[in-house]
Write a protein that holds these residues in place. Sequence first.
Motif, mmCIF file in Angstrom:
data_model
loop_
_atom_site.group_PDB
_atom_site.id
_atom_site.type_symbol
_atom_site.label_atom_id
_atom_site.label_comp_id
_atom_site.label_asym_id
_atom_site.label_seq_id
_atom_site.Cartn_x
_atom_site.Cartn_y
_atom_site.Cartn_z
ATOM 1 N N TYR A 110 -20.999 -45.788 -24.091
ATOM 2 C CA TYR A 110 -20.301 -46.393 -25.220
ATOM 3 C C TYR A 110 -21.028 -47.662 -25.687
ATOM 4 O O TYR A 110 -21.321 -47.834 -26.878
ATOM 5 N N GLN A 111 -21.318 -48.556 -24.752
ATOM 6 C CA GLN A 111 -21.916 -49.835 -25.117
ATOM 7 C C GLN A 111 -23.354 -49.667 -25.592
ATOM 8 O O GLN A 111 -23.786 -50.344 -26.531
ATOM 9 N N SER A 112 -24.079 -48.762 -24.969
ATOM 10 C CA SER A 112 -25.461 -48.513 -25.388
ATOM 11 C C SER A 112 -25.509 -47.957 -26.805
ATOM 12 O O SER A 112 -26.299 -48.417 -27.653
ATOM 13 N N GLU A 113 -24.643 -46.977 -27.099
ATOM 14 C CA GLU A 113 -24.641 -46.373 -28.430
ATOM 15 C C GLU A 113 -24.190 -47.372 -29.485
ATOM 16 O O GLU A 113 -24.778 -47.435 -30.585
ATOM 17 N N LEU A 114 -23.185 -48.166 -29.193
ATOM 18 C CA LEU A 114 -22.735 -49.173 -30.155
ATOM 19 C C LEU A 114 -23.829 -50.204 -30.428
ATOM 20 O O LEU A 114 -24.005 -50.662 -31.556
ATOM 21 N N ALA A 115 -24.594 -50.568 -29.390
ATOM 22 C CA ALA A 115 -25.705 -51.504 -29.589
ATOM 23 C C ALA A 115 -26.765 -50.904 -30.494
ATOM 24 O O ALA A 115 -27.328 -51.585 -31.355
ATOM 25 N N ALA A 116 -27.051 -49.625 -30.323
ATOM 26 C CA ALA A 116 -28.033 -48.956 -31.186
ATOM 27 C C ALA A 116 -27.517 -48.876 -32.618
ATOM 28 O O ALA A 116 -28.256 -49.140 -33.580
#
Length: 654
Positions: free
Chosen positions: A116-122
């Motif tokens: 979740y956090q990785s995709e939102l950062a991207a």
Amino acid sequence: MNEPLTLIIAGELTQRTGGYIYDARMVEALRRQGHTVEVVSLAGCFPAADAEAAEQLAAALGALPEAAQVIIDGLAMGALPEVIAQHAKRLMITALVHHPLGDEQGLSEAEQQHFYQSELAALAAVSRIIVTSQFTERRLQALADQYAMPLKARVSVVEPGVEIAPPSAAPVLGEPIRLLCVASLVPRKGQDLLVRALAGVLSDNWHCDCYGGPRDAAFADRVQQLINTNRLEASIQLHGECDEATLAQAYQNAHALVLPSWYEGYGMVVTEALARGLPVITTTGGALDETLPEGAGLKVTPGDVAALEQALNRFCSDADLRAELRAGAMATREMLSDWQETGTSFIQALTQPLGETPDYHAGSQFATDWLTLREDADFTFRSKQLPSKAADWLKSRAQAWHMVDLGAGRGSNMRFLAPFLPAPQYWTLVDHDAALLEEAKASASTLRDKNAITVETLCTSLDSLDQAPLQTAQLMTASALLDLVSQHWIDMLVAHCVKHEQALLMALSVTGEWGFTDAQGELVSDDEDHWLLALLIAHQRRDKGLGDALGGQAHQALVDALEQADYQVEQASTPWQLAAENPAHQPLMRGLIEGWAEAATEQAPEAATRIGEWRDQRMRSVARGEAGIWVGHCDLLALPQRDTPLADTPAGRA
């Protein structure tokens, strides 16, 4: 947009999954429109990206020239935010998200949080975001709120299309019921649940064919073991991945599609089945509750084997139910969008002006396509008398005229009013959406007396009216704005107009009343409509960025405040009257029904199934030309001097 495009994906484009089929269809659509599209297939492990995956993505982006347009499938980018951020400033990156990576089945809590956090950062670094369902749009926004990682890019929804195919044949008496499951063999698709449910079906007069590649070898082995354990080898067959022709024939031979997924970002195979008039037995997981209309199949809670078994038992044993669901699927078949429409929408999403996701403190966000959709109805039904009277008042006050349009959007209100008002005209268009303001300013060139009209834009929130251009206007205007504002904002507007001796012309303020009409244009009374209207009224009262909104009560609140300030107020009733027999009104009616259903679901998510049933029933009645829509609106003109009388009109004095 004629420059070359690059699509970056994980693995090969020829993979037979919904996401890859969607990507391939969009490549075809772009190329048909004359665009050069290069597809870059990345090696490595995805979505849990390994070193090879990171190197491949970095190399693909690094090879692109400055300001190149690149679309990256979410599977290939969600776990590599650092690589995306490294190239985001020099490239025009569009993220194509089918569903959040962390919503995949079988992840540990730590893995889920990481995705979740990785995709939102991207996603925070890209220029545009395209998602394939309204559910996914809402899901991303909910995750962004949950993790306090706001999406800065504009999000566009471009749902998959479908190729309408010949209807599949209904089962004949005594013929085995042929069930079809089309899904990759991974835990999220739930084939293990399907086998367990089919093991409890009382009838043995059925057969189930499963098509889909074994992308999780351990899970595929477990499903086969369940088949063997329950001695269903003759009844359930795992065919693996197949080509398009084989799958098309499988659809033609089937009597129902079964999709027991825990979660889908859209569920393309559902519409593939409906395109052939096939009923669907599925779950309410993710977007599936919205993808499958009521009456075209059966839905159960994800993971509920007993409920799935019961649904399968009913379908296999009840010929009347099968006929009813087939009729519903055939009716839905007539309403499906094709891939050409999807391609057109996708291209529009790629070419729309860039802009950050609006700050909702500035008010509600309205998509350009909705503003375009409603413009004809606005121009047809709004008052023409009140603008003419505003023109008379302006002529008595000055020789150069300055108008301010609040919440100007794409300039529709200005384009309507300009022919009524004296020239030369000087307009200040105020909105929080810079992209819409640019479109509004450009649209002034289409006006007949364009040389006599000067337009400036002011991109700002409406929570203050202290900006200098708003002080010098003689006429303040707005259209379809009042339902978003609070009593405090109305008091602020009236005080502003009093201070600067400004007239006020407000158009198409909703009254909170609407209803469906019959073929004769008469309002019909329906309990479900009344129930949904109550949800909408509650939703209208939410804070839209300008305090607790008054919704349909705002118009009268403004009238009261203006009269307290010794303004002379004249009103006109200006309802939309969208006729059942007028095909030109159908797109707007469909948009209204979708919008009302979405707002009602936000207000009462626990009633999503009931709201969906209402939406589908109303969509069918509109599509058949059986129902029109009446939406209450009022316009008003308020003048600051009592010694300038207004002529009586049929609408009467407020």
